[in-house]
Design a protein around this motif. Sequence first.
Motif, mmCIF file in Angstrom:
data_model
loop_
_atom_site.group_PDB
_atom_site.id
_atom_site.type_symbol
_atom_site.label_atom_id
_atom_site.label_comp_id
_atom_site.label_asym_id
_atom_site.label_seq_id
_atom_site.Cartn_x
_atom_site.Cartn_y
_atom_site.Cartn_z
ATOM 1 N N THR A 133 -50.720 8.860 -17.434
ATOM 2 C CA THR A 133 -49.843 10.003 -17.171
ATOM 3 C C THR A 133 -48.962 9.739 -15.958
ATOM 4 O OG1 THR A 133 -51.483 11.531 -18.088
ATOM 5 C CG2 THR A 133 -49.773 12.476 -16.686
ATOM 6 N N LEU A 139 -46.168 7.535 -17.001
ATOM 7 C CA LEU A 139 -45.162 8.271 -17.766
ATOM 8 C C LEU A 139 -44.260 9.098 -16.848
ATOM 9 C CD1 LEU A 139 -47.201 9.545 -20.851
ATOM 10 C CD2 LEU A 139 -45.269 7.967 -20.897
ATOM 11 N N ILE A 140 -44.897 9.769 -15.883
ATOM 12 C CA ILE A 140 -44.105 10.587 -14.954
ATOM 13 C C ILE A 140 -43.160 9.698 -14.147
ATOM 14 C CG2 ILE A 140 -44.219 12.134 -12.976
ATOM 15 C CD1 ILE A 140 -46.930 13.098 -14.018
ATOM 16 N N VAL A 199 -40.190 8.881 -16.227
ATOM 17 C CA VAL A 199 -39.284 10.004 -16.410
ATOM 18 C C VAL A 199 -38.496 10.316 -15.139
ATOM 19 C CG1 VAL A 199 -39.200 12.503 -16.814
ATOM 20 C CG2 VAL A 199 -40.582 11.050 -18.302
ATOM 21 N N TYR A 216 -44.184 16.865 -21.948
ATOM 22 C CA TYR A 216 -42.801 16.830 -21.465
ATOM 23 C C TYR A 216 -42.249 15.406 -21.482
ATOM 24 C CZ TYR A 216 -38.655 16.874 -18.700
ATOM 25 O OH TYR A 216 -37.356 16.685 -18.300
ATOM 26 N N CYS A 217 -43.055 14.432 -21.074
ATOM 27 C CA CYS A 217 -42.590 13.038 -21.080
ATOM 28 C C CYS A 217 -42.238 12.592 -22.500
ATOM 29 C CB CYS A 217 -43.662 12.123 -20.494
ATOM 30 S SG CYS A 217 -43.922 12.341 -18.718
ATOM 31 N N SER A 218 -42.990 13.076 -23.477
ATOM 32 C CA SER A 218 -42.690 12.754 -24.876
ATOM 33 C C SER A 218 -41.351 13.356 -25.294
ATOM 34 C CB SER A 218 -43.800 13.268 -25.796
ATOM 35 O OG SER A 218 -45.040 12.677 -25.474
ATOM 36 N N HIS A 276 -38.926 14.088 -23.351
ATOM 37 C CA HIS A 276 -37.878 13.404 -22.598
ATOM 38 C C HIS A 276 -37.506 12.076 -23.260
ATOM 39 C CE1 HIS A 276 -35.635 11.995 -19.068
ATOM 40 N NE2 HIS A 276 -36.255 10.838 -19.258
ATOM 41 N N THR A 277 -38.502 11.299 -23.642
ATOM 42 C CA THR A 277 -38.230 9.970 -24.182
ATOM 43 C C THR A 277 -37.767 10.015 -25.637
ATOM 44 O OG1 THR A 277 -40.592 9.732 -24.698
ATOM 45 C CG2 THR A 277 -39.832 8.825 -22.610
ATOM 46 N N ALA A 309 -40.247 21.316 -17.753
ATOM 47 C CA ALA A 309 -41.494 20.665 -17.330
ATOM 48 C C ALA A 309 -42.381 21.650 -16.565
ATOM 49 C CB ALA A 309 -41.174 19.454 -16.459
#
Length: 246
Positions: free
Chosen positions: A117, A120-121, A124, A184-186, A188-189, A199
């Motif tokens: 996580t 991922l953050i 982002v 949220y990362c999903s 975003h990407t 977020a």
Amino acid sequence: PLLKCATSMKVLVVISVMMALNLLHGVCVYLTATYMLSIPQGVSFDTAIDAMGYTLRQILGPILAILFLSFQVKAISRLWVDDRFKTTKHTESAHWSKVLDRCQHQTFEQTVTTVFTSMLIAMVVSDFPESEGGDIRLPIAWGLVFAAMRPLFTIGYVLDPKGAGRAFGLFIGGFWANFPAAVYCSLHTLFDIKSFRLALRLYIGFAVLMSVVMGVANVALDKNERSDDIRAGRQEGADYQSIDAK
């Protein structure tokens, strides 16, 4: 009516406490990132890989040290209760020995989740300018808060294995926070959604949802336990009557 009122109050108390613990995670992450971390001059993050690499360099040491300690505490506990393969004179492990088993397993599981996580953050926030929340200190603080809360999680679990003793270290450490962050990362990407407000809403919304679920579930569990106690008491009374009749 009094019982219903007490039940409603308990639901509200449980929800409030759970919400407070989960939001304290955000407070701890913010304070750690703002007042305890700094980025050296000359360090730049031109790509997501640079951001993830820098984040890992900062968090892997503390997190793996805590993971190692969780394994070693369990190993040392076998000086008192040797539960290996159940070949010793102990037919049952002491409750704290079983709790240490759970602590080391759960710490390992949550370490994997938290490290990924944080990566991922980092990926982002590297897409955001600093004025819009793109601060590389955020994923670093995310991992460090997790590492700092694990000892409290273990101590609370050992002292109160069947209650809420572990809740403080668990939730402030980000147990529930990893899911909305990953969602949220999903977004975003996959869909190029860039919204710090979204977020934040996901973060708070999931904490509210899970707090309500836990509050209702806690009360339902208490009702079941009370029903079991009543049935057990009635059965015990029937047994005494049967003995007296004989």
